[in-house]
Design a protein around this motif. Structure first.
Motif, short mmCIF file in Angstrom:
data_model
loop_
_atom_site.label_atom_id
_atom_site.label_comp_id
_atom_site.label_asym_id
_atom_site.label_seq_id
_atom_site.Cartn_x
_atom_site.Cartn_y
_atom_site.Cartn_z
N UNK A 71 1.09 -1.04 0.18
CA UNK A 71 -0.46 0.01 -0.19
C UNK A 71 0.98 1.12 0.19
N UNK A 72 0.19 1.73 -0.84
CA UNK A 72 1.39 3.50 -1.19
C UNK A 72 0.24 4.70 -1.09
N UNK A 73 0.16 5.17 0.20
CA UNK A 73 -0.28 6.49 0.06
C UNK A 73 -0.44 7.29 1.30
N UNK A 74 -2.00 7.37 2.05
CA UNK A 74 -2.11 8.85 2.87
C UNK A 74 -2.13 7.72 4.26
N UNK A 75 -2.19 8.06 5.72
CA UNK A 75 -2.32 7.24 7.10
C UNK A 75 -2.89 8.74 7.78
N UNK A 76 -4.30 7.96 8.47
CA UNK A 76 -4.56 8.82 9.32
C UNK A 76 -4.29 8.17 10.72
N UNK A 77 -3.46 7.96 11.73
CA UNK A 77 -3.64 6.74 13.27
C UNK A 77 -3.55 5.80 13.04
N UNK A 78 -2.88 5.83 12.48
CA UNK A 78 -1.98 3.97 11.68
C UNK A 78 -2.82 3.71 11.40
N UNK A 79 -3.62 3.98 9.80
CA UNK A 79 -4.80 3.43 8.86
C UNK A 79 -4.77 4.34 8.26
N UNK A 80 -5.04 3.63 6.95
CA UNK A 80 -4.59 4.33 5.29
C UNK A 80 -5.98 4.66 5.38
N UNK A 81 -5.90 6.11 4.96
CA UNK A 81 -7.25 7.23 5.15
C UNK A 81 -7.15 8.20 3.64
N UNK A 82 -8.15 8.72 3.18
CA UNK A 82 -7.34 9.89 1.84
C UNK A 82 -7.61 8.30 0.45
N UNK A 83 -6.32 8.66 0.21
CA UNK A 83 -6.42 8.36 -0.65
C UNK A 83 -5.37 7.42 -1.04
N UNK A 84 -5.52 6.50 -1.81
CA UNK A 84 -3.44 5.45 -1.94
C UNK A 84 -4.22 4.63 -3.27
N UNK A 85 -3.42 3.98 -3.11
CA UNK A 85 -3.25 2.79 -4.37
C UNK A 85 -2.63 1.12 -3.71
N UNK A 86 -3.81 -0.05 -3.64
CA UNK A 86 -3.30 -1.09 -3.11
C UNK A 86 -2.58 -2.16 -4.28
N UNK A 87 -1.38 -2.48 -4.08
CA UNK A 87 -1.05 -4.06 -4.98
C UNK A 87 -1.33 -5.04 -4.66
N UNK A 88 -2.08 -5.95 -4.56
CA UNK A 88 -2.77 -7.44 -4.36
C UNK A 88 -1.22 -8.28 -4.15
N UNK A 89 -1.07 -8.82 -3.79
CA UNK A 89 -0.04 -9.86 -4.27
C UNK A 89 -0.72 -10.91 -5.66
N UNK A 90 -1.05 -10.97 -5.94
CA UNK A 90 -1.73 -11.74 -6.98
C UNK A 90 -1.23 -10.23 -7.92
N UNK A 91 -2.16 -9.37 -8.27
CA UNK A 91 -1.55 -8.51 -8.98
C UNK A 91 -2.70 -7.58 -9.28
N UNK A 92 -4.03 -7.73 -8.99
CA UNK A 92 -4.66 -6.51 -8.66
C UNK A 92 -4.62 -5.35 -8.21
#
Length: 232
Positions: A136-157
């Motif tokens: 995951x690459x993007x914004x975090x708030x208080x330890x959790x993904x928050x706002x805009x980000x990009x999540x890449x799964x192991x399977x390629x999704x």
């Protein structure tokens, strides 16, 4: 995505180093200079002192955990490395004994985070590499993904879009490894609301509930459209 960093440590001992009557300076100058102090609980500090407080560079060992880095008036302050007894390591900025600023956290389970910290929490921009291969690459708030980000799964999704409290929520796009693309609304980490699913042979505009297609508003066959164009 759960919060991986929660109040990692509280070190009041350093705030009262100069007042600890049970501490003993075993080598050097523990007032103004370089020296080593051992405390009643067997914690130790070795490094530079100013007015009876750790100042400058030094090493503080508490239990089986070790901090090596910069101190200011008895606090972890500046650049440093903190290694916990379980093998977790943080390397980066500290302020008033807290992880605060830019840093890298390496967990004993293989997870890795690099980015901004705020008062011991992952907070701000950063990237998280999971031991299972997700990223995951993007914004975090208080330890959790928050706002805009990009999540890449192991399977390629790949999901690109909005997050709230660590889950996909809002508008986003999922590019599946098989070539399908979904663009629309998300809630509770699932497709929820209006969206468009594009496959190799069709475009479906519909409404999703908890990840499942609930209603089709319009469906177009891509192959039929191509065939009709070729027949002209």
């Amino acid at each position: 995505m759960k919060r991986f960093l929660q109040t990692t440590f509280v070190l009041n001992a350093l705030l009262t180093i100069s007042l600890n009557l049970n501490a003993q300076c075993i080598t050097g100058d523990c007032k103004n200079g370089d020296g080593k102090m051992i405390y009643k609980n067997q914690d130790t500090y070795e490094g530079h002192w100013t007015n009876g407080y750790p100042n400058g560079k030094g090493t503080f060992t508490f239990g089986e955990s070790v901090y090596v880095g910069e101190f200011k008036n008895g606090n972890f302050e500046g650049k440093g490395k903190l290694t916990w007894a379980n093998g977790t390591v943080y390397l980066g900025d500290f302020k008033s004994n807290a992880l605060h600023g830019e840093g890298v956290m390496l967990w004993e389970n293989g997870n890795r985070y690099e980015g901004h910290f705020y008062q011991d929490a992952i907070h701000g921009k950063g990237q998280f590499d999971y031991s299972n291969g997700d990223h995951y690459q993007g914004n975090f708030y208080d330890g959790k993904a928050e706002g805009y980000g990009v999540y890449t799964y192991k399977n390629g999704d790949i999901y690109t879009g909005e997050f709230k409290k660590g889950k996909k929520k809002g508008l986003g796009i999922i590019q599946y490894v098989n070539g399908n693309v979904f663009s629309g609304s998300f809630k509770k980490d699932l497709k929820n609301g209006k969206g468009t699913l594009t496959t190799s042979d069709s475009v479906i505009i519909g409404y999703w509930v908890n990840g499942e297609l609930n209603k089709i508003f319009e469906e177009k066959e891509i192959n039929q459209k191509l065939e009709s164009k070729n027949s002209r």
